[in-house]
Design an enzyme around this catalytic site. Sequence first.
Site, PDB file in Angstrom:
ATOM      1  N   THR A   9       0.835  -1.212   0.000  1.00 53.78           N
ATOM      2  CA  THR A   9       0.000   0.000   0.000  1.00 53.78           C
ATOM      3  C   THR A   9       0.863   1.252   0.000  1.00 53.78           C
ATOM      4  O   THR A   9       0.347   2.358   0.146  1.00 53.78           O
ATOM      5  CB  THR A   9      -0.913   0.030   1.243  1.00 53.78           C
ATOM      6  N   ALA A 248       5.909   5.835   9.543  1.00 52.43           N
ATOM      7  CA  ALA A 248       4.638   5.587   8.884  1.00 52.43           C
ATOM      8  C   ALA A 248       4.788   5.960   7.429  1.00 52.43           C
ATOM      9  O   ALA A 248       5.796   6.545   7.021  1.00 52.43           O
ATOM     10  CB  ALA A 248       3.542   6.411   9.537  1.00 52.43           C
ATOM     11  N   LYS A 249       3.767   5.619   6.661  1.00 52.46           N
ATOM     12  CA  LYS A 249       3.858   5.854   5.213  1.00 52.46           C
ATOM     13  C   LYS A 249       4.008   7.339   4.901  1.00 52.46           C
ATOM     14  O   LYS A 249       4.502   7.714   3.853  1.00 52.46           O
ATOM     15  CB  LYS A 249       2.650   5.252   4.517  1.00 52.46           C
ATOM     16  N   ARG A 250       3.605   8.198   5.862  1.00 54.48           N
ATOM     17  CA  ARG A 250       3.719   9.643   5.595  1.00 54.48           C
ATOM     18  C   ARG A 250       5.180  10.114   5.598  1.00 54.48           C
ATOM     19  O   ARG A 250       5.491  11.171   5.078  1.00 54.48           O
ATOM     20  CB  ARG A 250       2.917  10.434   6.639  1.00 54.48           C
TER      21      ARG A 250
END
Length: 276
Positions: A9, A248-250
């Site tokens: 993702t 995190a993906k951020r």
Amino acid sequence: MTRFAPSPTGYLHLGHAHAALVAHAEVRRSGGRFLLRLEDIDRARCRPEFEAAIVEDLAWLGLAWSEPVRRQSDHLVDYAQALAALEGLGVLYPCFCTRADIQAEIAAAGQAPHGPDGPLYPGTCRRRPAEERARLRAEGVAHALRLDVAKAAALPGPLTWHDRGRGVVRAEPAAFGDVVLARKDTPTSYHLAVTVDDHLQGVTLVTRGEDLFAATHVHRLLQALLGLDTPDYHHHRLLVDENGRRFAKRDKALTLRALREAGRSPAEARAMAGFV
Ligand code: GLU
């Protein structure tokens, strides 16, 4: 046999690198095999370019895994079989609730017991009369399948598992309430797919972040109901940034991709992920 099981993702960041390196280090020490599994059941969020990037970035980091890579979306039939077995035990029920229904029910109740993921499902559809369930199904109303956890936990009786960090842990699967085992939009769920896959792939040691420790209570119950093997578990610490926050993906700057593009070497990335 260990595994690293990311969801495609987004790009892998240092937290993922840490998780992959923990599993890989274990195999190097004990001489087993390291597997890669792509947990891509969430069709709305998973993308092929992230899948390709995972393979490329892990290889760049210096990791090698035993083929084949297991892609969960290729194995829906395995999860369907597990669901049929659970259905046969009478521990599943269809849940027609929308998120809004669940929130309204919780608000009306005033207070709801909380689990590791937030308020527990209030059990609305568990109490639905059989004729109403049949009617809603016949009308084609979308539904998930939930585990009736109290009924399910009573079947095998007390269960334990061995955790490398905590020793023998007594499973308390009720903490999550009646978890979803097949979602409305995809015919399985994280809890079901991960448990079935660890068994089918012969995983003997599950290493994963301690944020997933609570989920193991549910997985242990599913293993008992389905007659699956119970691996050893090692829930490792989560890597945090200099502000103490989880990756995190951020955190785009700390993806393996961004580090590589910024000229960092694989050895530097491994060190940043806590491995020298
Ligand atoms: N797919 C999960 C994740 O990316 C990990 C599952 C597991 O290791 O059990 O967080």
